[in-house]
Structure formats: structure tokens, C-alpha cells
Write a protein that holds these residues in place. Structure first.
Motif, mmCIF file in Angstrom:
data_model
loop_
_atom_site.group_PDB
_atom_site.id
_atom_site.type_symbol
_atom_site.label_atom_id
_atom_site.label_comp_id
_atom_site.label_asym_id
_atom_site.label_seq_id
_atom_site.Cartn_x
_atom_site.Cartn_y
_atom_site.Cartn_z
ATOM 1 N N VAL A 30 65.464 39.589 46.913
ATOM 2 C CA VAL A 30 65.833 39.835 45.512
ATOM 3 C C VAL A 30 65.689 41.304 45.162
ATOM 4 O O VAL A 30 66.582 41.913 44.547
ATOM 5 C CB VAL A 30 64.970 38.970 44.564
ATOM 6 C CG1 VAL A 30 65.143 39.422 43.114
ATOM 7 C CG2 VAL A 30 65.346 37.502 44.692
ATOM 8 N N VAL A 31 64.584 41.911 45.556
ATOM 9 C CA VAL A 31 64.329 43.315 45.225
ATOM 10 C C VAL A 31 65.303 44.239 45.959
ATOM 11 O O VAL A 31 65.739 45.258 45.407
ATOM 12 C CB VAL A 31 62.863 43.681 45.549
ATOM 13 C CG1 VAL A 31 62.647 45.188 45.469
ATOM 14 C CG2 VAL A 31 61.921 42.972 44.589
ATOM 15 N N VAL A 32 65.662 43.901 47.199
ATOM 16 C CA VAL A 32 66.655 44.695 47.929
ATOM 17 C C VAL A 32 67.986 44.691 47.180
ATOM 18 O O VAL A 32 68.653 45.727 47.058
ATOM 19 C CB VAL A 32 66.833 44.172 49.373
ATOM 20 C CG1 VAL A 32 68.135 44.705 49.994
ATOM 21 C CG2 VAL A 32 65.646 44.586 50.235
ATOM 22 N N PHE A 33 68.376 43.534 46.653
ATOM 23 C CA PHE A 33 69.621 43.436 45.882
ATOM 24 C C PHE A 33 69.530 44.250 44.585
ATOM 25 O O PHE A 33 70.453 44.990 44.236
ATOM 26 C CB PHE A 33 69.941 41.976 45.565
ATOM 27 C CG PHE A 33 70.732 41.281 46.626
ATOM 28 C CD1 PHE A 33 72.105 41.417 46.683
ATOM 29 C CD2 PHE A 33 70.103 40.497 47.585
ATOM 30 C CE1 PHE A 33 72.849 40.776 47.676
ATOM 31 C CE2 PHE A 33 70.828 39.853 48.583
ATOM 32 C CZ PHE A 33 72.209 39.997 48.630
ATOM 33 N N PHE A 66 70.765 49.520 41.702
ATOM 34 C CA PHE A 66 70.142 50.646 41.007
ATOM 35 C C PHE A 66 70.426 51.973 41.710
ATOM 36 O O PHE A 66 70.677 52.993 41.065
ATOM 37 C CB PHE A 66 68.629 50.413 40.902
ATOM 38 C CG PHE A 66 67.907 51.443 40.083
ATOM 39 C CD1 PHE A 66 67.946 51.388 38.699
ATOM 40 C CD2 PHE A 66 67.206 52.469 40.689
ATOM 41 C CE1 PHE A 66 67.291 52.340 37.931
ATOM 42 C CE2 PHE A 66 66.543 53.426 39.933
ATOM 43 C CZ PHE A 66 66.588 53.360 38.546
ATOM 44 N N PHE A 67 70.385 51.962 43.057
ATOM 45 C CA PHE A 67 70.533 53.204 43.822
ATOM 46 C C PHE A 67 71.953 53.425 44.331
ATOM 47 O O PHE A 67 72.243 54.464 44.915
ATOM 48 C CB PHE A 67 69.565 53.209 45.007
ATOM 49 C CG PHE A 67 68.126 53.382 44.625
ATOM 50 C CD1 PHE A 67 67.599 54.644 44.437
ATOM 51 C CD2 PHE A 67 67.309 52.277 44.424
ATOM 52 C CE1 PHE A 67 66.267 54.809 44.076
ATOM 53 C CE2 PHE A 67 65.982 52.428 44.060
ATOM 54 C CZ PHE A 67 65.456 53.695 43.878
ATOM 55 N N ILE A 108 63.020 52.762 49.381
ATOM 56 C CA ILE A 108 62.054 52.069 50.229
ATOM 57 C C ILE A 108 60.768 51.782 49.462
ATOM 58 O O ILE A 108 60.205 50.684 49.548
ATOM 59 C CB ILE A 108 61.767 52.889 51.506
ATOM 60 C CG1 ILE A 108 63.029 52.986 52.374
ATOM 61 C CG2 ILE A 108 60.623 52.272 52.308
ATOM 62 C CD1 ILE A 108 62.917 53.947 53.530
ATOM 63 N N SER A 109 60.289 52.764 48.706
ATOM 64 C CA SER A 109 59.078 52.570 47.898
ATOM 65 C C SER A 109 59.288 51.452 46.886
ATOM 66 O O SER A 109 58.403 50.606 46.680
ATOM 67 C CB SER A 109 58.720 53.872 47.166
ATOM 68 O OG SER A 109 58.519 54.927 48.072
ATOM 69 N N PHE A 110 60.462 51.443 46.267
ATOM 70 C CA PHE A 110 60.780 50.408 45.291
ATOM 71 C C PHE A 110 60.772 49.027 45.932
ATOM 72 O O PHE A 110 60.199 48.076 45.383
ATOM 73 C CB PHE A 110 62.155 50.685 44.667
ATOM 74 C CG PHE A 110 62.660 49.592 43.776
ATOM 75 C CD1 PHE A 110 62.146 49.436 42.491
ATOM 76 C CD2 PHE A 110 63.634 48.702 44.215
ATOM 77 C CE1 PHE A 110 62.600 48.416 41.659
ATOM 78 C CE2 PHE A 110 64.095 47.678 43.396
ATOM 79 C CZ PHE A 110 63.573 47.539 42.114
ATOM 80 N N GLY A 114 70.118 45.855 54.574
ATOM 81 C CA GLY A 114 69.944 44.901 55.668
ATOM 82 C C GLY A 114 68.779 45.272 56.571
ATOM 83 O O GLY A 114 68.010 44.405 57.006
ATOM 84 N N LEU A 115 68.644 46.576 56.854
ATOM 85 C CA LEU A 115 67.523 47.049 57.676
ATOM 86 C C LEU A 115 66.190 46.701 57.030
ATOM 87 O O LEU A 115 65.264 46.223 57.700
ATOM 88 C CB LEU A 115 67.603 48.571 57.872
ATOM 89 C CG LEU A 115 68.684 49.132 58.786
ATOM 90 C CD1 LEU A 115 68.617 50.663 58.795
ATOM 91 C CD2 LEU A 115 68.540 48.603 60.215
#
Length: 381
Positions: free
Chosen positions: A101-104, A109-110, A301-303, A123-124
Motif C-alpha cells: 500500500v505504501v509503495v503505491f 506522490f513521487f 525509500i525512507s517513506f 517493484g524492487l
């Protein structure tokens, strides 16, 4: 002749790194993977690589991961997947959902902030934070990730993960204790549950393990050959994904065979191949390109790490999952299984080691599938 020397260096320098990790505590704390990346970046950016080195690099990156995947999974005990406690299984599912969910969310956002191939990076990260470095390396091949993007992603991951691990070890239990219920002791410690990695995989090559390693490596080659043969009958764009996912599936099925599952040191040999891959792929990266999207990538990545942790804790509160289970599950997925005993020791709870390791191994097995699926979805959004 220079290419021969380069090949020998790539194949055997990781052995020196393992020896140094075995002999010196400070080197072991830094980690062989990080050192492999550092040395790879150095030799790749000081102008000493001979002409035609890309041929050796391409060959080794193509071979090491498909051979490593089966070796890493042969010792998997799938029966243990179904034995872990219900709360731990729920915590694992919540953690995986949180990462996806956070990756999406982070992708939207980015997106447009200058990060190259952001869908591949997504994906990584899903593969990395559901499994570990082997999944990251596999997805690099599956998604055809640029070496520069791959090395920067992994380098930043190691930096942020170190901060994250420090938080868990120091104040994590106290902070989570304000939100989550306390762990209820089972009052029965599995003495076999103590996990003690043998000096960072040093010694796997010893004579007493050679027969086992030869059998494991031979089976790995066979699985690679079967998976690789499919590249001749599938579309070119899909061939690497088909090959890697087929190899992963065959490796998991092979682990169900008792004689394969009991082979000694196959995991260690697999990790050695991961070290070779790390050294080679880092030497392919051009450090001058790092600044192009480095800040945005670091933020992404931090997010993903800290926002997924926040969501994991929030959902665990709803499902009444205790502090220690959340911590060990999160550490197993975000930082990988070797860090499970570190967290268990820090929070003084040996009872959760076995379940934590099991969660991490499940992550290794599903990371390739999950990372590939997420990347393909992001690609078409």
C-alpha cells in the motif's frame, strides 16, 4: 588475459570479504554485502577495468542470481509456514499489505519527481521488504533495472534500514508499548529456536560440506537449465520474468524433497553467489549519475520503510497484535532473517525467534512474485 584476471577477481574476492568478516568484528558489523558494493563502486569508477569488461559483467550477473535462488530456497521448510502462531501470521500479512500500500501511495506522490523508472523501483522495494537482498537481485534481472538505479536503491536501503534497526533495538519496544498490547509469554522456550549464524557464511567451502554442495549446485544448474529453456518459447520482453519465477517455483517444490531439504550449506553457497553479484553489479554503476535523482530516491525509500511501519502498527492495534510480534515480523521482512535474533536479543524474548525466522523465509519465497506483480501494475498506472 586481463578479462581472465577480472573474472577471477569477481569470483574469489568475496571469499576474502567473508574471511575478513570472520576474523574482524568491525568488518562483520559493516557486512560483506556493503563491502562488496563499496569495492565494486571503487573499481568501477577509477578507470582500471579493461576493455570488454562488460562481457564478463553481463555473464556473471546473468548466471549468479538464477543459480543462487534454488540454493537459497532448498533448505526452506514449507511445513513450518503453517505452524507459526495465528498472531504472527496475521502480523506478517498486515506487514506485507502495509508495504504494498505504501509503495503505491509513494509512487503517486513521487511520480514525476525525476526518479528514473519509478515503477521498477517500486517493484524492487516490495521484493526487498517482503524478502531481502536475494529478491532485490532477482527483480533487478526480471525488471531489467539499470545498474545505477539498482546500486543507489540498495545503498540507500542499507542506510535507512540501519537507522530503522537502531530504532527497533533501542526504543522500539517502549514506543510500540504505548500503542500495542504486551507480549504474553508461552512459558515454553524452544531450545532449538536459537539462531546463531556461523560467522557470516564463512567455512561453507570446507571439505566436509563439499559433497552436499556439489549435489545442491548440480540440482541448481538443472533447475536453471529448465527455467532457461523457457526463454526460447516466450516473448522476449517476458523471458527473464518467466525464467526467474519458474526457477523460484521449482526451487520451492524441490525443497519438499527430504534429501534436498537436508543438504548442508546450500544457503551459504547461495549467499556467496549473491556477494559475487553485488560486487559485479556495483562495478557496473557510474557514480557520476547518482546525483540525478538521489535525493528523491532517498526520500521515497525512507517513506516506504517508516510509513509502512506506521501502517503496520496501526493495523496491528486494530487486530490486537502484541508489541514483540510486530517488531520481530517487521524486522524479518524489512531487514531480513539474520536480524531476527538481534531484535529478539534486544527485547529479551527468545520465544519469538523461530516464528520470526519462518516469516523471513516465507518472505524470501514470495518476494519475487510479489515484487514483479506490483511493478507490472505500477507500470500501467
Amino acid at each position: 588475459m586481463l578479462l581472465v584476471f577480472l573474472t577471477v577477481f569477481y569470483l574469489f574476492f568475496p571469499l576474502l570479504l567473508l574471511y575478513l568478516s570472520y576474523k574482524f568484528t568491525i568488518v562483520n558489523k559493516i557486512g560483506a554485502v556493503l563491502l562488496a558494493y563499496a569495492f565494486g563502486l571503487i573499481i568501477g569508477n577509477i578507470g582500471i577495468l579493461p576493455d570488454g569488461s562488460h562481457k564478463v559483467q553481463d555473464l556473471l550477473t546473468t548466471l549468479t542470481i538464477p543459480l543462487a535462488i534454488p540454493l537459497l530456497l532448498f533448505s526452506t521448510n514449507i511445513k513450518d509456514w503453517f505452524r507459526i502462531a495465528g498472531k504472527t501470521m496475521m502480523s506478517m500479512i498486515i506487514a506485507l499489505i502495509s508495504v504494498v500500500v505504501v509503495v503505491f501511495i509513494g509512487y503517486f506522490f513521487f511520480k514525476g519527481n525525476g526518479i528514473s523508472d519509478l515503477w521498477k523501483v517500486g517493484g524492487l522495494l516490495v521484493g526487498l521488504y517482503s524478502g531481502g537482498t536475494p529478491n532485490l537481485a532477482s527483480l533487478k534481472l526480471i525488471l531489467n533495472v539499470d545498474p545505477d538505479v539498482f546500486v543507489v536503491t540498495h545503498s540507500f536501503d542499507m542506510l535507512i534500514s540501519a537507522i530503522y534497526l537502531l530504532f527497533l533495538i533501542t526504543i522500539g519496544q517502549k514506543v510500540f508499548g504505548f500503542i500495542l498490547p504486551k507480549y504474553k509469554s508461552l512459558e515454553k522456550i524452544n531450545e532449538n529456536g536459537e539462531y546463531n549464524p556461523e560467522n557470516n557464511y564463512w567455512g561453507f567451502w570446507q571439505k566436509k560440506h563439499r559433497r552436499s554442495l556439489l549435489k545442491g549446485f548440480g540440482l541448481s544448474v538443472l533447475i536453471f537449465a529448465i527455467g532457461g529453456s523457457l526463454s526460447f518459447i516466450v516473448p522476449e520482453k517476458a523471458e527473464m520474468a518467466v525464467v526467474i519465477l519458474t526457477i523460484t517455483t521449482l526451487a520451492i517444490l524441490s525443497s519438499l524433497i527430504p534429501q534436498v531439504n537436508k543438504l548442508e550449506k546450500t544457503f551459504d553457497l547461495g549467499m556467496y553467489l549473491i556477494l559475487i553479484f553485488s560486487l559485479v553489479v556495483a562495478s557496473m554503476a557510474d557514480i557520476k549519475t547518482f546525483s540525478a535523482s538521489a535525493a528523491e530516491l532517498l526520500e521515497y525509500i525512507s517513506f516506504v520503510i517508516f510509513a509502512s511501519l506506521f501502517l503496520h502498527v496501526l493495523l496491528s492495534k486494530i487486530f490486537k497484535i502484541d508489541t514483540d510480534t510486530v517488531m520481530i515480523t517487521s524486522a524479518a521482512l524489512i531487514c531480513s532473517p539474520p536480524f531476527v535474533p538481534v531484535i529478539a536479543g534486544a527485547i529479551k524474548n527468545r520465544e519469538i525467534i523461530v516464528s520470526g525466522l519462518t516469516v523471513g523465509i516465507i518472505g524470501y519465497a514470495i518476494g519475487n512474485y510479489l515484487g514483479f506483480i506490483v511493478a507490472e501494475i505500477l507500470k500501467f498506472i
